[in-house]
Each structure stands twice: as structure tokens, then as C-alpha cells.
Design an enzyme around this catalytic site. Structure first.
Site, PDB file in Angstrom:
ATOM      1  N   CYS A 185      -9.030   3.329  -6.160  1.00  0.00           N
ATOM      2  CA  CYS A 185      -9.491   3.481  -4.782  1.00  0.00           C
ATOM      3  C   CYS A 185     -10.401   4.712  -4.662  1.00  0.00           C
ATOM      4  O   CYS A 185     -11.509   4.697  -5.167  1.00  0.00           O
ATOM      5  CB  CYS A 185      -8.297   3.534  -3.831  1.00  0.00           C
ATOM      6  SG  CYS A 185      -8.752   3.253  -2.107  1.00  0.00           S
ATOM      7  N   HIS A 211      -4.629  -1.079  -5.190  1.00  0.00           N
ATOM      8  CA  HIS A 211      -3.660  -0.044  -5.562  1.00  0.00           C
ATOM      9  C   HIS A 211      -2.550  -0.627  -6.432  1.00  0.00           C
ATOM     10  O   HIS A 211      -1.518  -1.064  -5.902  1.00  0.00           O
ATOM     11  CB  HIS A 211      -3.025   0.549  -4.296  1.00  0.00           C
ATOM     12  CG  HIS A 211      -3.938   1.460  -3.550  1.00  0.00           C
ATOM     13  ND1 HIS A 211      -4.066   2.794  -3.857  1.00  0.00           N
ATOM     14  CD2 HIS A 211      -4.772   1.225  -2.513  1.00  0.00           C
ATOM     15  CE1 HIS A 211      -4.939   3.350  -3.030  1.00  0.00           C
ATOM     16  NE2 HIS A 211      -5.384   2.420  -2.211  1.00  0.00           N
ATOM     17  N   GLU A 271      -0.462   0.993  -8.149  1.00  0.00           N
ATOM     18  CA  GLU A 271       0.732   1.862  -8.066  1.00  0.00           C
ATOM     19  C   GLU A 271       1.588   1.536  -6.846  1.00  0.00           C
ATOM     20  O   GLU A 271       2.720   1.996  -6.752  1.00  0.00           O
ATOM     21  CB  GLU A 271       0.304   3.339  -8.069  1.00  0.00           C
ATOM     22  CG  GLU A 271      -0.202   3.900  -6.749  1.00  0.00           C
ATOM     23  CD  GLU A 271      -1.615   3.452  -6.373  1.00  0.00           C
ATOM     24  OE1 GLU A 271      -2.191   2.594  -7.079  1.00  0.00           O
ATOM     25  OE2 GLU A 271      -2.130   3.962  -5.355  1.00  0.00           O
TER      26      GLU A 271
END
Lengths: 237, 88
Positions: A86, A203, A205
Site C-alpha cells: 500500500c 494488504h 498482513e
């Protein structure tokens, strides 16, 4: 093995990335303050999501001048693995470590939702644990994820198999309606020609355990960890 | 002295904000506006220096920092202060 996570003023996904690596994959992950000019001892570096320097001027435009970015450029030249997520992708583009730029979303709005991306190639250290064509359900959360580059750069990305992820339907088809931000060619992630630097807008994560609604993002971190285990640490600095 | 720097998206790059502004203007009845491009305008307050030095300094700043050359172009001008600077 030790993975560094860079912390800029305004980073806000740094702890999520560390959680994915240390809690889920039991891999050592330490924070690196953006003023650090030295990456000695790190085998890979993650530039996490967030709003480094408040996104002032342009996203990533001020962060790219941080001392750590000089060290990262050197790290990349030595073959070190760098993953930008990002805002990290935006910073890598501003720094010229990845081609192209990320502009304001075509729909002008901040888009925050889960969507699907397709693994376009597993021939990278960041997707080697995925299946070719695998569809990942991962969230995006950005206002500037509209990837642009000139025609010659796009041709080069295609020719060199540098497009790593594309936005797709749940069953893996490309459809203009599934492109959340107007990205050129539905690009969600790319790598450099040398394949040791990858940037992606989604994302991973935030998709590493069932409680988060998806574990599909784990494959990115698992690929990274397995790639590092396979190869001797890159000669750093 | 001051420098005025204009940064605009390249004409080949779509400008989603400009398009939204154009559509808003059209809905307000400003039908004559065919297109809008939104840019940035910077005013740099400079130490007094040789004009040529200022030109090259501002050009470097605009090229390396204020502009992303992948998507933006810039132009600038050096403006002398209207009144001579008083001793500080």
C-alpha cells in the site's frame, strides 16, 4: 533470519506486518526507524502501509527522502528482498525502485473492503508458495491506488512477467467491474525487473488468520520466509 | 525573491478530480466548461540570490521534489519582491 519493518512517521500497518511474521509464521521481525541509515543484519525489508508524512505533497513523496531509503536502494542493488504494501508500494514508486506511479482512485473515494486478486506469476520470492492463477481474498484500503505508467513501461512489465497481481472476480476472471480504483490493466501488484522488489496495494498482513476474515494473505509472507530460507542471505551493505 | 511553481498532471494522464469538477460545474449550469484539469501551485520564498542561481535551484527543486515525472509536468517563474527587502 530477520526481517525489518520500516516505520515512518504515519505508518500504521507496521504492527500488523510484524504480527503476521512473528506471531503467525514465527519469524523474527524488527522495526527499523526511518532515520536509520543502516540495514545490517536484515535479510529482507517491508515498507508497510499507512500515511507516511501525512501523504503531504504526494503519497510517498517525502518518505522517499528518508535516510532509510538510501540504505534500501543499496540493499536492493545487492539483491536484498523488499516488499512494499500500500503506502510502501507508493513510496517504492516515488523512489524509482519500481516503475510507474499510483494516482488518485478513479472514483475519487477511499476504498476499504475485501476483494479478490489473482496471482499472475509465482516466479517471485513473494509468490513462490502460491499456485499459478490462485485467487486471494484480501482487503484494500486506499485513496491512491490507481496504477499508471506509460505504454512502453506497461509493455516492459508484461514482457518481463513483472505483473504479480491483478484485481479479479471471485473465480479469477478479469472484469472491468472488479477493478476498484481504475488501475491500468487491473494491476494490483508489480515487481522490478530483477524480481527482488515487489509492491502491492492490497494488504496481505490484514488477511493472516481466520479472525480477520481471510488467511489468503499469508501466502505472501510464507513465500518470503521460504525464499529467504532457501537462499543464503543477500550480501547487505 | 519568490518562485512560483505550477505542477500539472501530464495531458496524457487522466485527472479524476478535474473530471469531477467539470461534472459539478456542468450540473451547476456552467455548460461552456468542456474540461477541467486540477494542478498544484507552490510559492517558494527564497533568500535573495543571483537570478540565474535561483533559476537552477528552483528547477532542481521542482524536478526532484515537487513533481513526479511519471505523471506530472511543471513550469515556474522567479518573481522579484515588489518592495526592496528592508534590513532585518
Amino acid at each position: 533470519m530477520k526481517i525489518g519493518i520500516v516505520v515512518f512517521p504515519g505508518s500504521n500497518c507496521d504492527h500488523d506486518a510484524q504480527h503476521a511474521l512473528s506471531e503467525i509464521l514465527h519469524t523474527s521481525a524488527e522495526f527499523i526507524w526511518h532515520q536509520s541509515p543502516d540495514l545490517t543484519g536484515f535479510d529482507a525489508v517491508i515498507l508497510p502501509g499507512g500515511f507516511a508524512y501525512g501523504d503531504y505533497l504526494r503519497t510517498g513523496a517525502i518518505a522517499r527522502f528518508s535516510p532509510v531509503m538510501i540504505a534500501i536502494a543499496r540493499f536492493v542493488r545487492c539483491g536484498g528482498l523488499v516488499l512494499g504494501i500500500c503506502n510502501g508500494f507508493q513510496i517504492l514508486c516515488e523512489a524509482g525502485l519500481l516503475p510507474g506511479a499510483l494516482m488518485r482512485n478513479k472514483g475519487l473515494r477511499f476504498v476499504c473492503r475485501h476483494l479478490h486478486i489473482r496471482v499472475e506469476t509465482t516466479a517471485t520470492p513473494f509468490t513462490s508458495a502460491a499456485r499459478p492463477g490462485q485467487v486471494l481474498r484480501v482487503p484494500i484500503a486506499h485513496a491512491e491506488g490507481n496504477y499508471v505508467c506509460d505504454a512502453a513501461t506497461l509493455a516492459g512489465l508484461k514482457h518481463n512477467n513483472q505483473i504479480i497481481f491483478r484485481y479479479c472476480t471471485p473465480d479469477g476472471r478479469l472484469n472491468p467491474a472488479t477493478n476498484p480504483n481504475g488501475s491500468l490493466d487491473a494491476i494490483a501488484g508489480i515487481c522490478n525487473r530483477e524480481r527482488n522488489v515487489m509492491g502491492m496495494m492490497p494488504h496481505p498482513e490484514r488477511a493472516v488468520e481466520a479472525a480477520l476474515g481471510s488467511i489468503d494473505g499469508l501466502v505472501v509472507f510464507r513465500s518470503l520466509v521460504q525464499s529467504l530460507a532457501r537462499q543464503p542471505a543477500a550480501a547487505v551493505s | 525573491m519568490k518562485a512560483h511553481v505550477w505542477v500539472m498532471l501530464k495531458s496524457t494522464v487522466l485527472d479524476p478530480q478535474g473530471t469531477a469538477i467539470q461534472q459539478a460545474l456542468a450540473s451547476l449550469g456552467h455548460a461552456a466548461v468542456r474540461d477541467v484539469r486540477q494542478g498544484k501551485f507552490f510559492v517558494l520564498d527564497l533568500d535573495n540570490m543571483d537570478r540565474a542561481a535561483a533559476q537552477s535551484e528552483v528547477e532542481r527543486i521542482a524536478r526532484d521534489v515537487l513533481t513526479n515525472p511519471v505523471i506530472e509536468d511543471f513550469r515556474f517563474e522567479i518573481v522579484e519582491d515588489a518592495k526592496p527587502a528592508l534590513a532585518r
